[in-house]
Motif scaffolding. Structure first.
Motif, PDB file in Angstrom:
ATOM      1  N   VAL A 169     -18.690  19.923  -5.505  1.00 16.30           N
ATOM      2  CA  VAL A 169     -17.786  20.802  -6.253  1.00 16.30           C
ATOM      3  C   VAL A 169     -18.581  21.845  -7.035  1.00 16.30           C
ATOM      4  CG1 VAL A 169     -16.084  20.888  -8.124  1.00 16.30           C
ATOM      5  CG2 VAL A 169     -15.949  19.086  -6.396  1.00 16.30           C
ATOM      6  N   ASN A 170     -19.664  21.392  -7.684  1.00 17.32           N
ATOM      7  CA  ASN A 170     -20.518  22.324  -8.431  1.00 17.32           C
ATOM      8  C   ASN A 170     -21.086  23.411  -7.528  1.00 17.32           C
ATOM      9  OD1 ASN A 170     -20.106  20.983 -10.831  1.00 17.32           O
ATOM     10  ND2 ASN A 170     -22.083  19.972 -10.867  1.00 17.32           N
ATOM     11  N   LEU A 171     -21.581  22.989  -6.358  1.00 17.46           N
ATOM     12  CA  LEU A 171     -22.169  23.952  -5.416  1.00 17.46           C
ATOM     13  C   LEU A 171     -21.116  24.941  -4.932  1.00 17.46           C
ATOM     14  CD1 LEU A 171     -24.734  24.744  -3.832  1.00 17.46           C
ATOM     15  CD2 LEU A 171     -23.955  23.215  -2.005  1.00 17.46           C
ATOM     16  N   TRP A 172     -19.910  24.442  -4.643  1.00 15.89           N
ATOM     17  CA  TRP A 172     -18.826  25.307  -4.164  1.00 15.89           C
ATOM     18  C   TRP A 172     -18.400  26.296  -5.245  1.00 15.89           C
ATOM     19  CZ3 TRP A 172     -13.383  24.833  -5.556  1.00 15.89           C
ATOM     20  CH2 TRP A 172     -12.569  25.714  -4.837  1.00 15.89           C
ATOM     21  N   ILE A 173     -18.259  25.823  -6.472  1.00 14.05           N
ATOM     22  CA  ILE A 173     -17.834  26.708  -7.562  1.00 14.05           C
ATOM     23  C   ILE A 173     -18.917  27.740  -7.874  1.00 14.05           C
ATOM     24  CG2 ILE A 173     -17.301  26.806 -10.033  1.00 14.05           C
ATOM     25  CD1 ILE A 173     -15.887  24.116  -9.719  1.00 14.05           C
ATOM     26  N   SER A 174     -20.174  27.303  -7.914  1.00 19.72           N
ATOM     27  CA  SER A 174     -21.256  28.241  -8.240  1.00 19.72           C
ATOM     28  C   SER A 174     -21.409  29.317  -7.173  1.00 19.72           C
ATOM     29  CB  SER A 174     -22.576  27.491  -8.410  1.00 19.72           C
ATOM     30  OG  SER A 174     -23.005  26.929  -7.182  1.00 19.72           O
ATOM     31  N   GLY A 175     -21.013  28.985  -5.928  1.00 18.00           N
ATOM     32  CA  GLY A 175     -21.113  29.958  -4.836  1.00 18.00           C
ATOM     33  C   GLY A 175     -19.908  30.875  -4.716  1.00 18.00           C
ATOM     34  N   ALA A 176     -18.933  30.716  -5.605  1.00 16.36           N
ATOM     35  CA  ALA A 176     -17.709  31.516  -5.522  1.00 16.36           C
ATOM     36  C   ALA A 176     -17.860  32.901  -6.138  1.00 16.36           C
ATOM     37  CB  ALA A 176     -16.557  30.777  -6.212  1.00 16.36           C
ATOM     38  N   GLY A 177     -18.980  33.163  -6.789  1.00 16.18           N
ATOM     39  CA  GLY A 177     -19.206  34.469  -7.409  1.00 16.18           C
ATOM     40  C   GLY A 177     -20.685  34.713  -7.624  1.00 16.18           C
ATOM     41  N   ASP A 178     -21.015  35.839  -8.250  1.00 15.06           N
ATOM     42  CA  ASP A 178     -22.423  36.157  -8.499  1.00 15.06           C
ATOM     43  C   ASP A 178     -22.905  35.452  -9.759  1.00 15.06           C
ATOM     44  OD1 ASP A 178     -21.225  37.552 -10.566  1.00 15.06           O
ATOM     45  OD2 ASP A 178     -21.568  39.528  -9.685  1.00 15.06           O
ATOM     46  N   GLU A 179     -24.141  35.746 -10.144  1.00 12.22           N
ATOM     47  CA  GLU A 179     -24.757  35.096 -11.305  1.00 12.22           C
ATOM     48  C   GLU A 179     -23.976  35.377 -12.582  1.00 12.22           C
ATOM     49  OE1 GLU A 179     -27.990  32.764 -12.976  1.00 12.22           O
ATOM     50  OE2 GLU A 179     -27.323  33.161 -10.919  1.00 12.22           O
ATOM     51  N   ALA A 180     -23.515  36.607 -12.745  1.00 12.51           N
ATOM     52  CA  ALA A 180     -22.768  36.968 -13.954  1.00 12.51           C
ATOM     53  C   ALA A 180     -21.457  36.184 -14.045  1.00 12.51           C
ATOM     54  CB  ALA A 180     -22.478  38.470 -13.965  1.00 12.51           C
ATOM     55  N   ALA A 184     -20.297  33.397 -16.942  1.00 12.98           N
ATOM     56  CA  ALA A 184     -19.056  33.600 -17.695  1.00 12.98           C
ATOM     57  C   ALA A 184     -18.007  32.537 -17.405  1.00 12.98           C
ATOM     58  CB  ALA A 184     -18.489  34.982 -17.376  1.00 12.98           C
ATOM     59  N   SER A 185     -17.882  32.100 -16.126  1.00  8.21           N
ATOM     60  CA  SER A 185     -16.705  31.310 -15.753  1.00  8.21           C
ATOM     61  C   SER A 185     -16.979  30.058 -14.938  1.00  8.21           C
ATOM     62  CB  SER A 185     -15.727  32.191 -14.959  1.00  8.21           C
ATOM     63  OG  SER A 185     -15.333  33.322 -15.707  1.00  8.21           O
ATOM     64  N   ALA A 186     -18.017  30.033 -14.116  1.00  4.82           N
ATOM     65  CA  ALA A 186     -18.195  28.909 -13.180  1.00  4.82           C
ATOM     66  C   ALA A 186     -18.274  27.576 -13.894  1.00  4.82           C
ATOM     67  CB  ALA A 186     -19.447  29.126 -12.335  1.00  4.82           C
ATOM     68  N   TRP A 187     -19.031  27.520 -14.987  1.00  4.13           N
ATOM     69  CA  TRP A 187     -19.198  26.243 -15.689  1.00  4.13           C
ATOM     70  C   TRP A 187     -17.867  25.747 -16.266  1.00  4.13           C
ATOM     71  CZ3 TRP A 187     -18.108  26.023 -20.933  1.00  4.13           C
ATOM     72  CH2 TRP A 187     -18.039  27.244 -21.620  1.00  4.13           C
ATOM     73  N   ARG A 188     -16.975  26.684 -16.612  1.00  3.62           N
ATOM     74  CA  ARG A 188     -15.657  26.287 -17.131  1.00  3.62           C
ATOM     75  C   ARG A 188     -14.844  25.577 -16.038  1.00  3.62           C
ATOM     76  NH1 ARG A 188     -14.674  28.737 -22.051  1.00  3.62           N
ATOM     77  NH2 ARG A 188     -15.941  30.585 -22.547  1.00  3.62           N
ATOM     78  N   TRP A 189     -14.863  26.129 -14.842  1.00  5.11           N
ATOM     79  CA  TRP A 189     -14.151  25.508 -13.738  1.00  5.11           C
ATOM     80  C   TRP A 189     -14.754  24.146 -13.389  1.00  5.11           C
ATOM     81  CZ3 TRP A 189      -9.552  26.821 -11.994  1.00  5.11           C
ATOM     82  CH2 TRP A 189      -9.092  28.121 -12.228  1.00  5.11           C
ATOM     83  N   MET A 190     -16.080  24.037 -13.488  1.00  8.84           N
ATOM     84  CA  MET A 190     -16.737  22.767 -13.185  1.00  8.84           C
ATOM     85  C   MET A 190     -16.210  21.643 -14.073  1.00  8.84           C
ATOM     86  SD  MET A 190     -20.703  23.944 -12.609  1.00  8.84           S
ATOM     87  CE  MET A 190     -21.171  25.060 -11.287  1.00  8.84           C
ATOM     88  N   PHE A 191     -16.092  21.922 -15.358  1.00  5.90           N
ATOM     89  CA  PHE A 191     -15.578  20.909 -16.283  1.00  5.90           C
ATOM     90  C   PHE A 191     -14.073  20.710 -16.128  1.00  5.90           C
ATOM     91  CE2 PHE A 191     -19.526  22.033 -18.612  1.00  5.90           C
ATOM     92  CZ  PHE A 191     -20.040  20.755 -18.766  1.00  5.90           C
ATOM     93  N   GLY A 192     -13.339  21.802 -15.890  1.00  8.92           N
ATOM     94  CA  GLY A 192     -11.883  21.735 -15.859  1.00  8.92           C
ATOM     95  C   GLY A 192     -11.328  20.887 -14.733  1.00  8.92           C
ATOM     96  N   VAL A 193     -12.000  20.869 -13.574  1.00 13.75           N
ATOM     97  CA  VAL A 193     -11.459  20.099 -12.441  1.00 13.75           C
ATOM     98  C   VAL A 193     -11.476  18.597 -12.721  1.00 13.75           C
ATOM     99  CG1 VAL A 193     -12.055  21.833 -10.710  1.00 13.75           C
ATOM    100  CG2 VAL A 193     -13.710  20.038 -11.270  1.00 13.75           C
ATOM    101  N   GLY A 194     -12.187  18.183 -13.758  1.00 13.66           N
ATOM    102  CA  GLY A 194     -12.197  16.762 -14.114  1.00 13.66           C
ATOM    103  C   GLY A 194     -10.836  16.222 -14.505  1.00 13.66           C
ATOM    104  N   ALA A 195      -9.924  17.096 -14.873  1.00 15.27           N
ATOM    105  CA  ALA A 195      -8.569  16.646 -15.227  1.00 15.27           C
ATOM    106  C   ALA A 195      -7.859  16.018 -14.035  1.00 15.27           C
ATOM    107  CB  ALA A 195      -7.759  17.816 -15.770  1.00 15.27           C
ATOM    108  N   ILE A 196      -8.230  16.409 -12.825  1.00 17.26           N
ATOM    109  CA  ILE A 196      -7.547  15.894 -11.623  1.00 17.26           C
ATOM    110  C   ILE A 196      -7.785  14.390 -11.443  1.00 17.26           C
ATOM    111  CG2 ILE A 196      -7.369  16.073  -9.113  1.00 17.26           C
ATOM    112  CD1 ILE A 196      -8.065  19.065  -9.424  1.00 17.26           C
ATOM    113  N   PRO A 197      -9.053  13.911 -11.382  1.00 17.54           N
ATOM    114  CA  PRO A 197      -9.234  12.452 -11.280  1.00 17.54           C
ATOM    115  C   PRO A 197      -8.727  11.713 -12.511  1.00 17.54           C
ATOM    116  CG  PRO A 197     -11.355  13.544 -11.635  1.00 17.54           C
ATOM    117  CD  PRO A 197     -10.352  14.607 -11.328  1.00 17.54           C
ATOM    118  N   GLY A 198      -8.759  12.356 -13.680  1.00 20.83           N
ATOM    119  CA  GLY A 198      -8.235  11.724 -14.889  1.00 20.83           C
ATOM    120  C   GLY A 198      -6.750  11.432 -14.777  1.00 20.83           C
TER     121      GLY A 198
END
Length: 479
Positions: A169-180, A184-198
């Motif tokens: 999931v981390n690799l997929w999210i980090s590859g969804a955009g450039d470094e900027a 700004a946003s990739a790390w937020r999505w990484m943490f946010g998807v945790g709500a699904i298994p919860g």
């Protein structure tokens, strides 16, 4: 005629065992989903921390705090879990933990300040501390002795599955955009998807029964018996109720009881293994795997790919451990795994010291180290922690051991970045290697074998008047 009757009885027995094991396995799998949340939080930060470091302009000390703030919550959650689960039951407290995790997943995805992120991580840590203690404990209390090792170790399989999937999931999210975009946003999505298994864990918990041993402790054997009937069949279920009742009559349930003769050894085993699981460095590798691989010269994408390989090996050899733990036994796996871990860490340190860390060499021995952990200290420690303590004191005692495990995890995760930058990778891995040597000798001298014994039989190891006999002591290989 007698042979036909015997064959028919064996067939009926096998059918009943299959039915009961189906029920127990399904219930244990739901409980083990708490381990999936544990694994998610272990792995998600490894992909997010690089982006967060730049987003919040973090110092090395703050990088360590971003990782280890979760563990402060875990220590609190583990410390509370025993008292709460003894009072309100295993199931209700696990439901509360799932809610805390969902809140944390959302909270870590939306903060505008680093302090806000840390607070949300701590909330999630409380939930993880509770699930890490109660999920294996619940599985131990509901599982038949013959299969208890693998059913409790399902929790570890869920942990490594969470780690492995989160790396993707981390690799997929980090590859969804450039470094900027990542900063700004990739790390937020990484943490946010945790709500699904919860949310999934919270929903499935509604359908699992309460621990039958907790029900009997509360004076509710009539509610426990139907659960035990589904697990053991009529004859064994009735015997189990009698044995559990008898074990409660023998105990006071106080913490002071753990410091008395016999049980003091159980506490030493539980706490000792909990600490050794962490100070051998596994979560330094899991939390900071991409940063370690960057030390070998790998780029950002290559380090993330290598981290996925680490997760796969961890997952694969945990499955091997599930197959071996009730066949080979707990002690043999601990001895073999800790020895291989020590050798691997020594070689990794030598590679960094000699300047030969580039290329696949370090990766290979990190994979050997992770595989060795996955068949030994990873699953076996949680199994032993959940089964060695007496019934009345199990919740509180397991909470103490889990709290010490998380405290050791905090020390490792908080100290790793400054240790790596000051002492260097060679000395860092040698320190962890020396702890693996200590784990080997601690297991050899102190840890008993518990394979195939009921929880009440294990309890008798500590409480028997024959404890003083060297042949029956925990140090004896016969156990």
């Amino acid at each position: 005629m007698r042979e036909e009757q015997s064959t028919l009885e064996a067939a009926v027995s096998n059918k009943n065992e299959q039915v009961s094991m189906k029920f127990v396995t399904l219930v244990s799998m739901v409980s083990a989903l708490g381990g999936l949340l544990f694994g998610f939080d272990t792995a998600v930060v490894s992909g997010a921390i690089g982006f967060m470091e730049q987003h919040f302009d973090l110092s090395k000390l703050q990088v360590g705090w971003a990782v280890s703030s979760l563990i402060i919550g875990c220590i609190i959650g583990a410390a509370m879990s025993g008292l709460l689960s003894d009072r309100f039951g295993r199931k209700r407290v696990l439901i509360a933990a799932a809610i805390l995790f969902i809140i944390s997943s959302i909270g870590t995805a939306i903060p505008e300040t680093f302090s806000g992120f840390v607070i949300a991580r701590m909330i999630g840590g409380i939930g993880i501390g509770i699930t890490s203690t109660l999920c294996p404990l619940y599985n131990a209390e509901i599982a038949p002795a013959k299969y208890r090792g693998r059913l409790v170790a399902l929790n570890q399989l869920a942990i490594v599955s969470g780690i492995f999937l989160t790396y993707f999931v981390n690799l997929w999210i980090s590859g969804a955009g450039d470094e900027a975009w990542g900063i700004a946003s990739a790390w937020r999505w990484m943490f946010g998807v945790g709500a699904i298994p919860g949310i999934l864990f919270l929903f499935l918990l509604i359908f699992v029964p309460e621990s039958p041993r907790w029900l009997i402790k509360q004076g509710r054997p009539a509610e426990a018996l139907p659960i035990l009937l589904r697990i053991h069949g009529e004859e064994l279920a009735k015997k189990e109720v009698v044995d559990i009742k008898h074990s409660f009559e023998q105990e006071s349930g106080s913490i002071r009881q753990l410091l008395g003769p016999g049980l003091r050894i159980a506490l030493i085993v539980g706490v000792g293994l909990a600490i050794l699981q962490q100070i051998t460095g596994i979560n330094a590798v899991m939390y900071y795997a991409p940063e370690i691989f960057k030390e070998t010269g790998a780029g950002t994408n290559a380090s993330l790919v290598q981290t996925i390989l680490v997760g796969f090996i961890n997952f694969l050899f945990t499955i091997v451990a599930l197959w071996l733990i009730d066949k080979v036994g707990r002690k043999a796996l601990l001895l073999a795994g800790s020895a291989l871990m020590a050798i691997s860490l020594l070689v990794i340190g030598i590679a960094f010291q000699s300047g030969h860390a580039s290329g696949p060499f370090v990766l290979i021995f990190i994979l050997i180290y992770v595989a060795s952990f996955a068949i030994s200290l990873g699953p076996v420690v949680w199994v032993i922690m959940s089964e060695i303590f007496p019934n009345r004191i199990r919740g509180k005692a397991t909470a103490i051991a889990a709290m010490m495990l998380w405290a050791a995890d905090y020390v490792v995760s908080q100290s790793f970045p400054p240790l790596l930058s000051s002492a260097g990778p060679a000395a860092t891995f040698w320190i962890y290697g020396s702890m693996a040597v200590l784990a080997f000798f601690f297991t050899w001298r102190v840890v008993p074998e518990t394979k195939g014994k009921s929880l009440e039989e294990i309890e008798s190891l500590w409480t028997s008047k024959k404890q003083a006999d060297p042949k029956l002591s925990p140090q004896a290989d016969a156990l």
